[in-house]
Write an enzyme that holds these catalytic residues in place. Structure first.
Site, PDB file in Angstrom:
ATOM      1  N   GLU A   1       0.872  -1.164   0.000  1.00 57.12           N
ATOM      2  CA  GLU A   1       0.000   0.000   0.000  1.00 57.12           C
ATOM      3  C   GLU A   1       0.917   1.225   0.000  1.00 57.12           C
ATOM      4  O   GLU A   1       1.842   1.291   0.815  1.00 57.12           O
ATOM      5  CB  GLU A   1      -0.875  -0.016   1.261  1.00 57.12           C
ATOM      6  CG  GLU A   1      -1.898   1.086   1.216  1.00 57.12           C
ATOM      7  CD  GLU A   1      -2.792   1.154   2.449  1.00 57.12           C
ATOM      8  OE1 GLU A   1      -2.755   0.237   3.287  1.00 57.12           O
ATOM      9  OE2 GLU A   1      -3.509   2.158   2.556  1.00 57.12           O
TER      10      GLU A   1
ATOM     11  N   ARG B   1       5.753 -13.398   9.044  1.00 59.04           N
ATOM     12  CA  ARG B   1       6.383 -12.114   8.759  1.00 59.04           C
ATOM     13  C   ARG B   1       7.753 -12.038   9.420  1.00 59.04           C
ATOM     14  O   ARG B   1       8.060 -12.780  10.350  1.00 59.04           O
ATOM     15  CB  ARG B   1       5.506 -10.956   9.234  1.00 59.04           C
ATOM     16  CG  ARG B   1       5.229 -10.968  10.727  1.00 59.04           C
ATOM     17  CD  ARG B   1       4.294  -9.849  11.158  1.00 59.04           C
ATOM     18  NE  ARG B   1       4.976  -8.580  11.197  1.00 59.04           N
ATOM     19  CZ  ARG B   1       4.640  -7.532  10.442  1.00 59.04           C
ATOM     20  NH1 ARG B   1       3.647  -7.610   9.603  1.00 59.04           N
ATOM     21  NH2 ARG B   1       5.298  -6.404  10.537  1.00 59.04           N
TER      22      ARG B   1
ATOM     23  N   LYS C   1       4.715   0.430   9.140  1.00 60.96           N
ATOM     24  CA  LYS C   1       4.821   1.712   8.437  1.00 60.96           C
ATOM     25  C   LYS C   1       4.235   2.839   9.256  1.00 60.96           C
ATOM     26  O   LYS C   1       4.758   3.948   9.271  1.00 60.96           O
ATOM     27  CB  LYS C   1       4.100   1.620   7.081  1.00 60.96           C
ATOM     28  CG  LYS C   1       4.984   1.086   5.982  1.00 60.96           C
ATOM     29  CD  LYS C   1       4.261   1.098   4.651  1.00 60.96           C
ATOM     30  CE  LYS C   1       3.268  -0.025   4.574  1.00 60.96           C
ATOM     31  NZ  LYS C   1       2.601  -0.147   3.279  1.00 60.96           N
TER      32      LYS C   1
END
Ligand code: ATP
Ligand code: MG
Length: 588
Positions: free
Chosen positions: A60, A295, A305
């Site tokens: 994103e 992850r 982020k």
């Protein structure tokens, strides 16, 4: 069906086993690809897909990429490369408020810098989810018409309460049974901007009693009167991520949609969306399949982020590319190489079990890459003068050293020896601690690539701080001359000649956090910020660094690896970042 190969094969990357099995089984053999993303009809008459697999990297554009993304990039682009496939670079830009072109550019730059390409089979595969907004709305209408979606006019709070909990079933909305035609009319009004944000949402009609909360009629469209960085004000309804993502994958004919474990519970909804839209004739088999991996969690690092943006916005760091940031841009400026990051990702492997990787693993990969590449040089980071009292004031000896101890092809570097030298302050002790072999009155020490000197004392200022160290040199002992090794010393120290050393600003970076897991368990990372994460020192470096260009790296013997800062370094002002220290601790 062929048996899956043992999990140990492929260096612990279980995804390779899955792909091997899919290829053996021909899961995607009948897949057609028209050359650009499209719905069932667009691909129907197309030739078979020449790419054996299609993966995608779907960030994103709401921030810069971090080291966790690097793992996903290496995985998705790496698998495509390894299997004769292609990896699509796709922006998942369905959330207008937080997305910006600056981030799009930085992300593309980061992926390219890591050495990956989204070109394959004669074209570029750079896509934007926002290009599929028309299709997504059309698909939503198809779901409404087929009785699989409805417009819910409950308030957000009512919906939240009715959703239930892990132990309690949800309650059906009073709007759930409204006629499809009514939902369709409402949805069109939503699209036309006739309703306020939050007044209604479009929901999938699945099962309010499902043990998987994600299947309790999840929202698929919401009203947002926001300007999108690419579609402007064309839309005031935006699809939810969980609905948009499977559609993006299907339109792009992705075979293996690889994501992190948090999305495991979303997989049933991912499949639900694809199945319903296939029944409606909008999508065609074979459909993409979602696979989850653990992850990357790296100690002393934040990989969110949102939190990284906080560090930037609160000016705790100088920007997204601050050399302390775990962003690709920060690591790059810090001096990390793409090869080191790729090596790191390869070494940590891919698994289904969440774990923490020690930060040193990244540093080791860096040293393993740089050891062979980085030329050597000497630098003095905490300088104090060493006066060779028996050396002539206008004298100069030329010394030389290999640029690399194991690579003669890199050639030699040369530097002068003079009466006044710079040495590290810690290399002199008036009263040596036990086991100290560096300069103290009476002791013999070799100046690396220079002469052996005998320390004779020092001068101090009124506060007792050493201002000059004094020594006499032994003229027959210059390194590389016959008999130079006849005098043995226990200590060797680094130095530069005051006459030809270059001043340099050296930025010594340390971890940004003092805690290994700065934000684990909902902890506020501000509490563990390291106040000493940046120390700037005025150093002296060897004259061979006069030609060092921005982004070029060097190993300062005993101090570690350094890079000329990409933004601040200039021929008139040397600015170097310490990338990492040396594994070997400097000898006594
Ligand atoms: P953030 O919460 O920091 O915004 P994200 O996962 O939402 O992270 P995206 O831009 O959606 O960020 O991520 C793009 C891709 O990178 C996704 O496929 C995601 O799974 C993957 N990714 C993100 N963080 C990690 C991580 N720490 N380890 C491995 N993959 C990651
Ligand atoms: Mg995300």
């Amino acid at each position: 069906m062929p048996a899956a190969p043992p999990a140990e094969s492929h260096g612990g990357n279980f995804l390779r086993n899955i792909i091997d099995a899919d290829l053996a089984r021909g899961t995607y053999a009948g897949k057609r690809w028209s050359g650009t993303p499209g719905d069932a009809s667009a691909h129907a008459a197309a030739p078979p897909d020449a790419a054996r697999i299609r993966t995608r990297f779907p960030p994103e554009p709401n921030g810069y990429l971090h080291i966790g993304h690097a793992k996903s990039i290496c995985l998705n682009f790496g698998l495509a490369e390894a299997y004769g496939g292609v990896c699509h670079m796709r922006f998942d830009d369905t959330n207008p408020e937080k997305e910006e072109q600056e981030y799009v550019d930085a992300i593309l730059d980061g992926v390219r810098w890591l050495g990956f390409s989204w070109n394959g089979f004669g074209r570029e595969h750079l896509y934007y989810a926002s290009d599929y907004f028309d299709f997504m709305a059309r698909a939503a209408e198809a779901l409404i018409e087929s009785g699989h979606a409805y417009v819910d006019e409950q308030s957000a709070e009512e919906m939240r309460i009715a959703r239930g909990t892990l132990t309690e079933k949800g309650r059906e909305s009073p709007w759930r049974t409204r006629a499809p035609a009514e939902s369709l009319a409402r949805f069109r009004e939503m699209r036309q901007g006739q309703h306020a944000e939050g007044s209604m949402v479009l929901r999938a009609k699945i099962d309010m009693a499902s043990p998987n909360i994600n299947l309790r009629d999840p929202a698929i469209y919401r009203i947002r009167k926001a300007t999108h960085h690419r579609t402007g004000d064309a839309w005031c309804v935006y699809p939810m991520y969980a609905y948009a993502h499977p559609i993006e994958d299907a339109l792009e004919r992705i075979s293996h949609s690889i994501c992190t474990l948090e999305f495991e519970d979303q997989r049933p909804f991912y499949d639900w969306v694809l199945e319903r839209l296939t029944e409606c004739g909008l999508l065609a088999r074979p459909l993409p399949h979602q696979h989850e991996f653990a992850r990357l969690n790296l100690t002393y690092v934040i990989t969110s982020k949102r939190k990284l943006k906080q560090l930037v916005d609160e000016k705790i760091v100088s920007g997204w590319d601050d050399p302390r940031m775990p962003t690709i841009a920060g690591l790059r400026r810090r001096g990390y190489t793409p090869e080191a990051i790729r090596l790191f990702c390869e070494r940590i492997g891919v698994s289904k079990a969440d774990s923490w990787i020690d930060y040193s693993t990244l540093e080791i990969a860096l040293r393993d890459d740089l050891d062979a590449k980085a030329p050597r040089a000497m630098a003095v980071l905490d300088p104090v003068k060493l006066i060779i009292t028996n050396y002539p004031a206008d004298g100069r000896d030329a010394c030389s050293a290999p640029r690399h101890p194991h690579d003669p092809a890199m050639g030699e570097r040369s530097f002068g020896f003079s009466r006044e030298l710079w040495i590290e302050r810690e290399d002199f002790a008036e009263e040596p601690p036990k086991g100290y072999h560096r300069l103290y009155p009476g002791n013999l020490v070799r100046l690396r690539y220079g002469f052996v000197v005998r320390c004779t004392g020092c001068l101090k200022d009124a506060e007792g701080r050493v201002t000059e160290v004094h020594a006499e040199y032994l003229p027959e002992t210059r390194s590389g001359t016959p008999g130079s090794a006849s005098v043995k010393t226990k200590g060797v120290i680094t130095w530069v000649a005051a006459s030809d050393a270059l001043p340099a600003e050296v930025r010594l970076y340390d971890r940004l956090f003092t805690e290994a897991q700065p934000d684990a368990g909902g902890r506020d990372f501000h509490a563990s910020l390291n106040p000493a994460s940046l120390t700037v020192v005025q150093a002296y470096v060897e004259p061979s660094l006069a030609t060092l260009g921005a982004d070029e790296r060097v190993q300062f013997e005993r101090h570690g690896y350094f890079v000329a800062d990409r933004l601040l370094h200039a021929a008139q002002k040397l600015v170097l970042n310490r990338i990492t220290g040396l594994k070997d601790t400097w000898s006594k």
